[in-house]
Enzyme design. Structure first.
Site, mmCIF file in Angstrom:
data_model
loop_
_atom_site.group_PDB
_atom_site.id
_atom_site.type_symbol
_atom_site.label_atom_id
_atom_site.label_comp_id
_atom_site.label_asym_id
_atom_site.label_seq_id
_atom_site.Cartn_x
_atom_site.Cartn_y
_atom_site.Cartn_z
ATOM 1 N N ASP A 1 -26.201 6.175 19.495
ATOM 2 C CA ASP A 1 -24.944 6.899 19.730
ATOM 3 C C ASP A 1 -25.192 8.385 19.503
ATOM 4 O OD1 ASP A 1 -21.535 6.146 19.127
ATOM 5 O OD2 ASP A 1 -22.364 8.159 19.241
ATOM 6 N N ASP B 1 -22.156 8.095 25.993
ATOM 7 C CA ASP B 1 -23.042 8.527 24.908
ATOM 8 C C ASP B 1 -23.575 7.412 24.011
ATOM 9 O OD1 ASP B 1 -20.940 8.055 22.988
ATOM 10 O OD2 ASP B 1 -21.742 9.708 21.794
ATOM 11 N N GLU B 2 -23.356 6.147 24.380
ATOM 12 C CA GLU B 2 -23.893 5.097 23.507
ATOM 13 C C GLU B 2 -24.321 3.866 24.289
ATOM 14 O OE1 GLU B 2 -21.046 2.991 20.916
ATOM 15 O OE2 GLU B 2 -19.481 4.144 21.925
#
Ligand code: TTP
Ligand code: MG
Length: 363
Positions: free
Chosen positions: A15, A110-111
């Protein structure tokens, strides 16, 4: 009796740290070390997408009204989001993941989860794989990531959050009970605000509190989710990392503390939901032409109504107006309502092949 046990898996959850704000600080060096707040402008009704760690010291966080962030941190640098740059960084990160394993399941820009039990590096240590990923992300994107390593998805996600920013946390099996003994139920996947309140009414505040009840009791209280909560409380999560998983829909729903009786009240709620759905669609980088309205009446009977538009519904206004037109085809206003939701399906770029997976619209 023959007991077959699946071999232990090695799952990494990565993340990015303060993602949107970090991209801004990377691209504009004068912003480094400063409180940067990405979101709507302070004078608008907007909310904060994210804040740099320098701004978080002042109590600013995601989803907070920007006006409130401004009161907490008036000297902060307030920026509108610039999605093309965030998406470009996201693509670079995903490419790095896929060089290490094909078993990558992105959750947002983003993860992602990675199953690195077998990996292209031939590296048996998942910790070293995670370190490699963090180092490559840093070298190739000049952005910082945190990673968690654990035997399953649930624990890997908890781990990546334990030492942010820039952390690498490993949860070996021996540490699992101690971590669950301190984990608030709200951090368990699928436990939202409402479920957490219900847990609290039964004295369940920490994950390990589920262990004090037997499964029948939990199922009476929480339905089939009760079984899952108990498994999580034991540190068990069999969900595989699903690389082929194409998102089929994006939706949002709310269960009301008191049943909604009037159409006007329902319309106001739809407007709120449409605002949240707009943000969620943007974050998921998703757009679709079919708008679905879900209504659950007080007697738990549930109906859905949908409409397919000529072009994707992406704005709060388009989502709201379509949902409102669908409301007329329900009995809202005549029957009390306990839950409403809006979703968008028929997403652009959805891969028909993966239709086999049939993800539930409001799963
Ligand atoms: P997060 O990973 O939740 O947050 P973050 O990366 O900014 O910070 P950290 O992980 O270090 O705690 O979300 C990733 C991005 O998604 C975030 O940069 C902005 C966006 N986002 C929103 O737009 N609204 C939200 O409510 C949240 C939680 C995130
Ligand atoms: Mg993040």
């Amino acid at each position: 009796m023959l007991v077959s046990q699946a071999p232990a898996r090695k799952i990494v959850h990565v993340d990015m740290d303060a993602f949107y704000a970090s991209v801004e600080q990377r691209d504009r060096p004068e912003l480094r070390g400063k409180p940067v707040i990405v979101g709507g402008q302070p004078d608008s009704r907007g909310v904060v997408c994210t804040a740099s760690y320098e701004a978080r010291v002042f109590g600013v966080h995601s989803a907070m009204p920007t006006a409130q962030a401004y009161r907490l941190c008036p000297h902060g640098v307030f920026l509108r989001p610039d999605f093309p740059r965030y998406k470009a960084a996201s693509r670079q990160i995903q490419a790095i993941f896929r060089e290490v394993t094909e078993l990558v399941e992105p959750l947002s820009l983003d993860e992602a989860y990675l199953d690195v039990t077998h990996n292209a590096l031939g590296q048996p240590s998942a910790t070293l794989v995670a370190e490699h990923l963090r180092a490559r992300i840093e070298a190739e994107t000049a952005l910082s990531a945190s990673a968690g390593v654990a035997p399953n998805k649930f624990l890997a996600k908890i781990a990546s959050d334990m030492d942010k920013p820039g952390g690498l946390t490993v949860i070996p099996p021996a540490r699992v009970p101690a971590i669950l003994a301190e984990l608030p139920v709200r951090r368990i996947p699928g436990v939202g605000r409402k479920s957490a309140e219900r847990c609290a009414r039964h004295g369940i505040r920490l994950a390990a509190d589920f262990l004090r009840h037997d499964v029948d009791q939990l199922v009476r209280w929480f339905g089939s989710a009760g079984e899952r909560y108990l498994a999580y409380a034991r540190g068990i999560d069999p969900r595989p990392v699903r690389p082929g998983r194409e998102r089929k829909s994006v939706s949002i729903e709310d269960t009301f503390a008191e049943d909604v009786a009037s159409q006007a009240e329902a319309a106001a709620i739809l407007d709120q939901l449409a605002g949240k759905l707009e943000a969620r669609l943007r974050r998921a980088d998703a757009r679709g032409k079919t708008v679905v309205l879900k209504v659950k009446y007080a007697d738990f009977q549930q109906v859905t109504r949908s409409r397919t538009l000529p072009t994707p519904a992406t704005t709060r206004r388009a989502l709201f107006e379509t949902a409102l037109s669908l409301l007329e085809h329900t009995q809202v206003g005549e029957r009390p309502v306990r839950l409403m939701g809006i979703g968008v399906s028929n997403l652009d770029g959805a891969d028909d092949e993966s239709g086999r997976l049939q993800l539930e619209l409001f799963a």
